[in-house]
Design a protein around this motif. Sequence first.
Motif, PDB file in Angstrom:
ATOM      1  N   GLY A   1     -11.271   6.282  -3.676  1.00  0.00           N
ATOM      2  CA  GLY A   1     -12.002   5.494  -4.672  1.00  0.00           C
ATOM      3  C   GLY A   1     -11.164   4.392  -5.298  1.00  0.00           C
ATOM      4  N   ASN A   2      -9.880   4.354  -4.962  1.00  0.00           N
ATOM      5  CA  ASN A   2      -8.956   3.351  -5.516  1.00  0.00           C
ATOM      6  C   ASN A   2      -8.890   3.422  -7.039  1.00  0.00           C
ATOM      7  OD1 ASN A   2      -7.079   1.309  -5.381  1.00  0.00           O
ATOM      8  ND2 ASN A   2      -8.565  -0.346  -5.066  1.00  0.00           N
ATOM      9  N   THR A   3      -8.975   4.636  -7.582  1.00  0.00           N
ATOM     10  CA  THR A   3      -8.849   4.805  -9.037  1.00  0.00           C
ATOM     11  C   THR A   3      -7.468   5.326  -9.426  1.00  0.00           C
ATOM     12  OG1 THR A   3      -9.595   7.116  -9.135  1.00  0.00           O
ATOM     13  CG2 THR A   3     -11.303   5.406  -9.181  1.00  0.00           C
ATOM     14  N   GLY A   4      -6.600   5.511  -8.454  1.00  0.00           N
ATOM     15  CA  GLY A   4      -5.251   6.008  -8.736  1.00  0.00           C
ATOM     16  C   GLY A   4      -4.527   5.042  -9.661  1.00  0.00           C
ATOM     17  N   LEU A   5      -3.581   5.580 -10.423  1.00  0.00           N
ATOM     18  CA  LEU A   5      -2.995   4.766 -11.480  1.00  0.00           C
ATOM     19  C   LEU A   5      -1.527   4.442 -11.230  1.00  0.00           C
ATOM     20  CD1 LEU A   5      -4.704   6.622 -14.469  1.00  0.00           C
ATOM     21  CD2 LEU A   5      -5.375   4.447 -13.443  1.00  0.00           C
ATOM     22  N   CYS A   6      -1.064   4.628  -9.976  1.00  0.00           N
ATOM     23  CA  CYS A   6       0.353   4.341  -9.750  1.00  0.00           C
ATOM     24  C   CYS A   6       0.590   3.541  -8.468  1.00  0.00           C
ATOM     25  CB  CYS A   6       1.181   5.615  -9.788  1.00  0.00           C
ATOM     26  SG  CYS A   6       0.495   6.938  -8.838  1.00  0.00           S
ATOM     27  N   GLY A   7      -0.408   2.782  -8.059  1.00  0.00           N
ATOM     28  CA  GLY A   7      -0.208   1.861  -6.936  1.00  0.00           C
ATOM     29  C   GLY A   7      -0.103   2.535  -5.585  1.00  0.00           C
ATOM     30  N   GLY A   8      -0.617   3.771  -5.462  1.00  0.00           N
ATOM     31  CA  GLY A   8      -0.496   4.498  -4.195  1.00  0.00           C
ATOM     32  C   GLY A   8      -1.503   4.076  -3.137  1.00  0.00           C
ATOM     33  N   SER A   9      -2.640   3.532  -3.554  1.00  0.00           N
ATOM     34  CA  SER A   9      -3.755   3.330  -2.619  1.00  0.00           C
ATOM     35  C   SER A   9      -3.876   1.889  -2.124  1.00  0.00           C
ATOM     36  CB  SER A   9      -5.064   3.738  -3.302  1.00  0.00           C
ATOM     37  OG  SER A   9      -5.224   3.010  -4.498  1.00  0.00           O
ATOM     38  N   VAL A  10      -2.918   1.044  -2.485  1.00  0.00           N
ATOM     39  CA  VAL A  10      -2.991  -0.352  -2.036  1.00  0.00           C
ATOM     40  C   VAL A  10      -1.734  -0.707  -1.215  1.00  0.00           C
ATOM     41  CG1 VAL A  10      -4.483  -1.158  -3.891  1.00  0.00           C
ATOM     42  CG2 VAL A  10      -2.020  -1.164  -4.233  1.00  0.00           C
ATOM     43  N   PRO A  11      -1.856  -1.681  -0.320  1.00  0.00           N
ATOM     44  CA  PRO A  11      -0.689  -2.029   0.505  1.00  0.00           C
ATOM     45  C   PRO A  11       0.433  -2.613  -0.343  1.00  0.00           C
ATOM     46  CG  PRO A  11      -2.577  -3.489   0.961  1.00  0.00           C
ATOM     47  CD  PRO A  11      -3.056  -2.473  -0.011  1.00  0.00           C
ATOM     48  N   THR A  12       1.662  -2.520   0.166  1.00  0.00           N
ATOM     49  CA  THR A  12       2.771  -3.145  -0.561  1.00  0.00           C
ATOM     50  C   THR A  12       3.016  -4.558  -0.039  1.00  0.00           C
ATOM     51  OG1 THR A  12       4.426  -2.393   1.012  1.00  0.00           O
ATOM     52  CG2 THR A  12       3.960  -0.926  -0.827  1.00  0.00           C
ATOM     53  N   GLY A  13       2.545  -4.834   1.179  1.00  0.00           N
ATOM     54  CA  GLY A  13       2.781  -6.156   1.758  1.00  0.00           C
ATOM     55  C   GLY A  13       4.170  -6.310   2.347  1.00  0.00           C
ATOM     56  N   ALA A  14       4.977  -5.233   2.259  1.00  0.00           N
ATOM     57  CA  ALA A  14       6.355  -5.339   2.739  1.00  0.00           C
ATOM     58  C   ALA A  14       6.444  -5.299   4.270  1.00  0.00           C
ATOM     59  CB  ALA A  14       7.201  -4.218   2.138  1.00  0.00           C
ATOM     60  N   ARG A  15       5.380  -4.817   4.917  1.00  0.00           N
ATOM     61  CA  ARG A  15       5.364  -4.764   6.387  1.00  0.00           C
ATOM     62  C   ARG A  15       3.902  -4.867   6.827  1.00  0.00           C
ATOM     63  NH1 ARG A  15       6.982   0.805   8.708  1.00  0.00           N
ATOM     64  NH2 ARG A  15       5.830  -0.029  10.466  1.00  0.00           N
ATOM     65  N   PRO A  16       3.620  -5.122   8.112  1.00  0.00           N
ATOM     66  CA  PRO A  16       2.225  -5.192   8.552  1.00  0.00           C
ATOM     67  C   PRO A  16       1.532  -3.844   8.364  1.00  0.00           C
ATOM     68  CG  PRO A  16       3.719  -6.069  10.231  1.00  0.00           C
ATOM     69  CD  PRO A  16       4.576  -5.401   9.207  1.00  0.00           C
ATOM     70  N   GLU A  17       0.403  -3.861   7.673  1.00  0.00           N
ATOM     71  CA  GLU A  17      -0.302  -2.614   7.348  1.00  0.00           C
ATOM     72  C   GLU A  17      -1.804  -2.798   7.507  1.00  0.00           C
ATOM     73  OE1 GLU A  17       2.447  -0.725   3.760  1.00  0.00           O
ATOM     74  OE2 GLU A  17       0.935  -2.196   3.260  1.00  0.00           O
ATOM     75  N   ILE A  18      -2.501  -1.662   7.627  1.00  0.00           N
ATOM     76  CA  ILE A  18      -3.960  -1.677   7.467  1.00  0.00           C
ATOM     77  C   ILE A  18      -4.314  -0.715   6.349  1.00  0.00           C
ATOM     78  CG2 ILE A  18      -4.450  -2.252   9.890  1.00  0.00           C
ATOM     79  CD1 ILE A  18      -5.256   0.816  10.172  1.00  0.00           C
ATOM     80  N   VAL A  19      -5.443  -0.985   5.698  1.00  0.00           N
ATOM     81  CA  VAL A  19      -5.986  -0.034   4.726  1.00  0.00           C
ATOM     82  C   VAL A  19      -7.092   0.730   5.440  1.00  0.00           C
ATOM     83  CG1 VAL A  19      -7.338   0.192   2.596  1.00  0.00           C
ATOM     84  CG2 VAL A  19      -5.435  -1.442   2.709  1.00  0.00           C
ATOM     85  N   VAL A  20      -7.054   2.055   5.359  1.00  0.00           N
ATOM     86  CA  VAL A  20      -8.160   2.856   5.902  1.00  0.00           C
ATOM     87  C   VAL A  20      -8.979   3.364   4.719  1.00  0.00           C
ATOM     88  CG1 VAL A  20      -8.802   4.922   7.209  1.00  0.00           C
ATOM     89  CG2 VAL A  20      -6.895   3.495   7.983  1.00  0.00           C
ATOM     90  N   SER A  21     -10.152   2.759   4.535  1.00  0.00           N
ATOM     91  CA  SER A  21     -11.016   3.149   3.417  1.00  0.00           C
ATOM     92  C   SER A  21     -11.938   4.266   3.881  1.00  0.00           C
ATOM     93  CB  SER A  21     -11.850   1.952   2.958  1.00  0.00           C
ATOM     94  OG  SER A  21     -12.928   2.417   2.162  1.00  0.00           O
ATOM     95  N   MET A  22     -11.981   5.357   3.089  1.00  0.00           N
ATOM     96  CA  MET A  22     -12.678   6.573   3.529  1.00  0.00           C
ATOM     97  C   MET A  22     -14.118   6.655   3.038  1.00  0.00           C
ATOM     98  SD  MET A  22     -10.553   8.011   5.448  1.00  0.00           S
ATOM     99  CE  MET A  22     -11.146   9.690   5.618  1.00  0.00           C
TER     100      MET A  22
END
Length: 460
Positions: free
Chosen positions: A71-92
Amino acid sequence: MIEAPIIEQFAAIVGAGNVLSGADADAFFTDWRRQYRGEALCVVRPGSTEEVAQAVRLAARRRLGVVPQGGNTGLCGGSVPTGARPEIVVSMSRMNRVRAVDPLNNTLTVEAGCVLAEIQRVAARHDRLFPLSLAAEGSCQIGGNLSTNAGGVNVLRYGNARDLVLGLEVVLPDGRVWNGLRGLRKDNTGYDMKQLFIGAEGTLGIITAAVLKLFPHPSASATAWIAVKSPASAVELLAALRSACGDRLTAFELISRRCVDAVLALRPGTRDPLGANAQWYVLAELSDSGDQATLAGLVERALAESTERGLVIDAALSASEAQAAALWQIRETIPEAQFANVKHDVSVPVSCIAEFIAQTDAALGTAFPGMPVYCFGHIGDGNLHYNVGDAALVARRGEVNRLVYEAVSALGGSISAEHGLGQLKREEIRHHKAALELELMQRIKQALDPDGLMNPGKLL
Ligand code: FAD
Ligand code: ZN
């Protein structure tokens, strides 16, 4: 052979409409508090375990980081990419089916993308209770709840998310599927694998489904708003109510006057239950089978005794479900009412709560004179939300954290009682966990995810 562009390869797995990029992907790259933002190649929205597995296998082949998102309601930046390397987001979010309900086994088998409030409703339709409850329940998903071992308001009686699960299905970092969807309350066949993935913040695999424990649906409940002299009185009141009412006590929340004032400022129409007659309040909830009047009688007697003992200044027992909901609304509005400041979700032994608040208030008062502290939380579990200052203080977060975490450590507490580590506390935890414990965590990560592809830059 020339390989198709990566987005087309993911589209071949989940369908073109379920791979988002550009402006469509933007909301998935920013966290709830808008403090973390990172770019990823795309957002992939699988609709089945097999699609998750295929997407993860493709990502592994291409050495892409995989960021699971609920749900992307986490409060410590765990659910979003950091941009530090190539990534994908898998939305459930498309994986939101209820797979099975077994009222006699008291279990519910759901996919990871089911929204928590919907799971509570499904349980209620079968006259059962799924007790996990938190202010984000209208948006957070069970996969996110399990990955953060979410707590919330009913931990006192029913435990954390970790205590509410019997089995899991997980897509591992290499794309294999571990089917551990067992509905067993007793199973002594070695390591309890599911517990590894719970609280792992998506660093060991993607949870795709879970077997959850259900409980009897209580037929009576009582909600009380109680003014107390101090946090110490609140802790004594907790012990008194537990002695008098036993396990019927399901929630016991401490709320400072400053938090109530912040809610009133944000929502001026809100009724202030007892007026501004105290600096501290407790919101207590009790529930039971049997009839309403018996429970209300028990609670009234317990509160009267506590008033005689001087623990309670004043108390209001809700007379209807609407009144109870209004009291909970105040509690649930607190996060929004003090949105931008320096936040801590810490725990100490319940017996040390008062000492923690007194010590930390004093240390902050010296270092940052006049800075407001918004203190509230689940003190039945020793868990406080201890938030300091305003948006301007965020720039000095490090100094504030140092003072708060020193007090937490001195009292044998934890720097993250419920929200997890994510990006926010990834560095900080190194100062608080034993080197051996950190090494064991690293070894587990290495064993399951040797290429470090699952949620890179989080937790470890
Ligand atoms: P997300 O934010 O999407 O993800 C959280 C973490 O889990 C990330 O690391 C992500 O990568 C990982 N993840 C998500 N889904 C999966 C999956 N299927 N498999 C593997 N990893 C996955 N938390 C509490 O514990 N108690 C509270 O009382 C509480 N109150 C809150 C109140 C408000 C108003 C808000 C906004 C948040 C609150 N939270 C609370 C924090 C948050 O709601 C919880 O952490 C929640 O469990 C996150 O669920 P989510 O689906 O939004 O997960
Ligand atoms: Zn909380």
